[in-house]
Write a protein that holds these residues in place. Structure first.
Motif, PDB file in Angstrom:
ATOM      1  N   MET A   1       0.864  -1.169   0.000  1.00  0.00           N
ATOM      2  CA  MET A   1       0.000   0.000   0.000  1.00  0.00           C
ATOM      3  C   MET A   1       0.912   1.233   0.000  1.00  0.00           C
ATOM      4  O   MET A   1       1.809   1.353   0.816  1.00  0.00           O
ATOM      5  CB  MET A   1      -0.885  -0.007   1.247  1.00  0.00           C
ATOM      6  CG  MET A   1      -1.824   1.159   1.285  1.00  0.00           C
ATOM      7  SD  MET A   1      -2.850   1.353   2.761  1.00  0.00           S
ATOM      8  CE  MET A   1      -3.346  -0.260   3.177  1.00  0.00           C
ATOM      9  N   THR A   2       0.609   2.112  -0.898  1.00  0.00           N
ATOM     10  CA  THR A   2       1.431   3.311  -0.988  1.00  0.00           C
ATOM     11  C   THR A   2       0.976   4.335   0.044  1.00  0.00           C
ATOM     12  O   THR A   2      -0.113   4.237   0.617  1.00  0.00           O
ATOM     13  CB  THR A   2       1.335   3.926  -2.398  1.00  0.00           C
ATOM     14  OG1 THR A   2      -0.011   4.291  -2.630  1.00  0.00           O
ATOM     15  CG2 THR A   2       1.791   2.925  -3.456  1.00  0.00           C
ATOM     16  N   LEU A   3       1.821   5.318   0.257  1.00  0.00           N
ATOM     17  CA  LEU A   3       1.516   6.359   1.234  1.00  0.00           C
ATOM     18  C   LEU A   3       0.290   7.170   0.813  1.00  0.00           C
ATOM     19  O   LEU A   3      -0.563   7.501   1.650  1.00  0.00           O
ATOM     20  CB  LEU A   3       2.732   7.272   1.405  1.00  0.00           C
ATOM     21  CG  LEU A   3       2.573   8.397   2.419  1.00  0.00           C
ATOM     22  CD1 LEU A   3       2.342   7.818   3.815  1.00  0.00           C
ATOM     23  CD2 LEU A   3       3.788   9.303   2.398  1.00  0.00           C
ATOM     24  N   SER A   4       0.163   7.458  -0.444  1.00  0.00           N
ATOM     25  CA  SER A   4      -0.992   8.242  -0.907  1.00  0.00           C
ATOM     26  C   SER A   4      -2.291   7.460  -0.716  1.00  0.00           C
ATOM     27  O   SER A   4      -3.331   8.031  -0.355  1.00  0.00           O
ATOM     28  CB  SER A   4      -0.810   8.647  -2.373  1.00  0.00           C
ATOM     29  OG  SER A   4      -0.722   7.493  -3.181  1.00  0.00           O
ATOM     30  N   MET A   5      -2.256   6.138  -0.925  1.00  0.00           N
ATOM     31  CA  MET A   5      -3.453   5.312  -0.728  1.00  0.00           C
ATOM     32  C   MET A   5      -3.831   5.277   0.756  1.00  0.00           C
ATOM     33  O   MET A   5      -5.018   5.338   1.099  1.00  0.00           O
ATOM     34  CB  MET A   5      -3.207   3.891  -1.242  1.00  0.00           C
ATOM     35  CG  MET A   5      -4.429   3.019  -1.127  1.00  0.00           C
ATOM     36  SD  MET A   5      -5.806   3.620  -2.102  1.00  0.00           S
ATOM     37  CE  MET A   5      -5.451   2.848  -3.642  1.00  0.00           C
TER      38      MET A   5
END
Length: 59
Positions: A1-5
């Motif tokens: 999971m990316t930081l923006s997500m």
């Protein structure tokens, strides 16, 4: 999971919790509020009790 997500999910959860709390508060306020646009029924006037008449000069 990316930081923006992760940030988008946190914001989305915060918005859903805020909306649920707002809905609950508005529901409680609507249930307990009294309608101001309807006229209130007149209160019954208390009946006056008859007093014994006092004549002038009587003590």
């Amino acid at each position: 999971m990316t930081l923006s997500m992760a940030i988008l999910m946190l914001v989305g959860m915060w918005l859903s919790v805020a909306a649920a709390m707002l809905w609950g508060v508005l529901r409680i306020v609507r249930r307990h509020s009294h309608p101001h646009h309807l006229p209130t029924p007149p209160l019954a006037k208390p009946q006056q009790t008859r007093r014994a008449r006092r004549h002038a000069g009587a003590h």
